[in-house]
Design a protein around this motif. Structure first.
Motif, PDB file in Angstrom:
ATOM      1  N   HIS A  40      -1.857  -8.547  -1.174  1.00  0.00           N
ATOM      2  CA  HIS A  40      -0.972  -7.441  -1.570  1.00  0.00           C
ATOM      3  C   HIS A  40      -1.430  -6.904  -2.925  1.00  0.00           C
ATOM      4  O   HIS A  40      -0.847  -7.232  -3.957  1.00  0.00           O
ATOM      5  CB  HIS A  40       0.480  -7.929  -1.645  1.00  0.00           C
ATOM      6  CG  HIS A  40       0.906  -8.649  -0.411  1.00  0.00           C
ATOM      7  ND1 HIS A  40       1.179  -7.997   0.764  1.00  0.00           N
ATOM      8  CD2 HIS A  40       1.057  -9.965  -0.158  1.00  0.00           C
ATOM      9  CE1 HIS A  40       1.505  -8.892   1.683  1.00  0.00           C
ATOM     10  NE2 HIS A  40       1.419 -10.088   1.158  1.00  0.00           N
ATOM     11  N   MET A  45       5.249  -6.931  -1.699  1.00  0.00           N
ATOM     12  CA  MET A  45       5.279  -6.769  -0.247  1.00  0.00           C
ATOM     13  C   MET A  45       6.378  -5.790   0.124  1.00  0.00           C
ATOM     14  O   MET A  45       7.491  -5.894  -0.379  1.00  0.00           O
ATOM     15  CB  MET A  45       5.641  -8.103   0.438  1.00  0.00           C
ATOM     16  CG  MET A  45       4.541  -9.074   0.603  1.00  0.00           C
ATOM     17  SD  MET A  45       5.090 -10.466   1.658  1.00  0.00           S
ATOM     18  CE  MET A  45       5.608 -11.618   0.416  1.00  0.00           C
ATOM     19  N   GLU A  49       5.865  -5.769   5.686  1.00  0.00           N
ATOM     20  CA  GLU A  49       4.880  -6.805   5.391  1.00  0.00           C
ATOM     21  C   GLU A  49       5.562  -8.168   5.274  1.00  0.00           C
ATOM     22  O   GLU A  49       5.037  -9.181   5.723  1.00  0.00           O
ATOM     23  CB  GLU A  49       4.144  -6.501   4.082  1.00  0.00           C
ATOM     24  CG  GLU A  49       3.256  -5.279   4.144  1.00  0.00           C
ATOM     25  CD  GLU A  49       2.732  -4.883   2.774  1.00  0.00           C
ATOM     26  OE1 GLU A  49       1.533  -4.551   2.706  1.00  0.00           O
ATOM     27  OE2 GLU A  49       3.487  -4.907   1.787  1.00  0.00           O
TER      28      GLU A  49
END
Length: 193
Positions: A40, A45, A49
């Protein structure tokens, strides 16, 4: 530490503060930070995700729709409620769940039940969550039964009978011999172990 494509993932100050407060080993935290930042690069995130990550991390959880439960679990990790989970948010919750005492862990689990993040659990929120975890409850079938369980738990937790459950009421109900409340909290904990 944590710079990727010109974007800072985690500052040294954040990392040092987390290491100090958590008591975790510096090298272990740095390694986890590097893995997180590689996956990431922006240092956080998004919800989708996180859902993908939860489905992988909790793949051994039996008989549960991780797509639905990941949405609830996301609230526990997104501590500033900005719609993202940063490395520090992730590690703080992880550390509490692994090393925290019962009250700290239940405080985080409360966030799973508090669907709209207003600091209380309403009867409607209890119904939503119990419906989503009802497949974990042996012998529980059908929407009506999950509603019964939700109502029993809510009534156990709502000590002052004002129609809402505070974090304190939630923690007390689970720690005291309240059967349904404790049972539901343990089913949520089962997701993580």
């Amino acid at each position: 530490m944590g710079a990727r494509n010109g974007k800072i993932c985690v500052t040294e100050e954040q990392l040092d503060a987390f290491i100090k407060s958590s008591g975790m080993e510096k090298e272990k935290v740095k390694k986890q930070c590097q893995v997180f930042c590689k996956a990431h690069p922006k240092g956080r995130m998004k919800r989708n995700e996180f859902v993908d990550f939860a489905q992988i991390a909790l793949k051994n959880t039996r008989k549960i729709d991780m797509q639905v439960m990941a949405e609830h679990i996301f609230r526990m990790y997104d501590t500033d409620q900005d719609g993202y989970v940063t490395f520090i948010e992730f590690m703080v919750v992880y550390n509490i769940m692994v090393n925290g005492n019962a009250e700290e862990n239940l405080g985080k689990i409360f966030l799973i039940f508090d669907v709209n993040n207003d600091g209380i659990i309403s009867e409607e929120e209890m119904n939503v969550l119990v419906k989503h975890i009802c497949v974990l409850i042996v012998g529980l079938d059908g929407f009506e039964r999950s509603k019964d369980v939700a109502n029993m738990a809510f009534n156990e937790m709502d000590k002052d009978k004002n129609g809402e459950v505070t974090k304190e009421e939630f923690i007390l109900a689970v720690l005291e011999p309240e059967k349904v409340s404790k049972f539901l909290a343990l089913k949520v904990i089962d997701i993580f172990v």
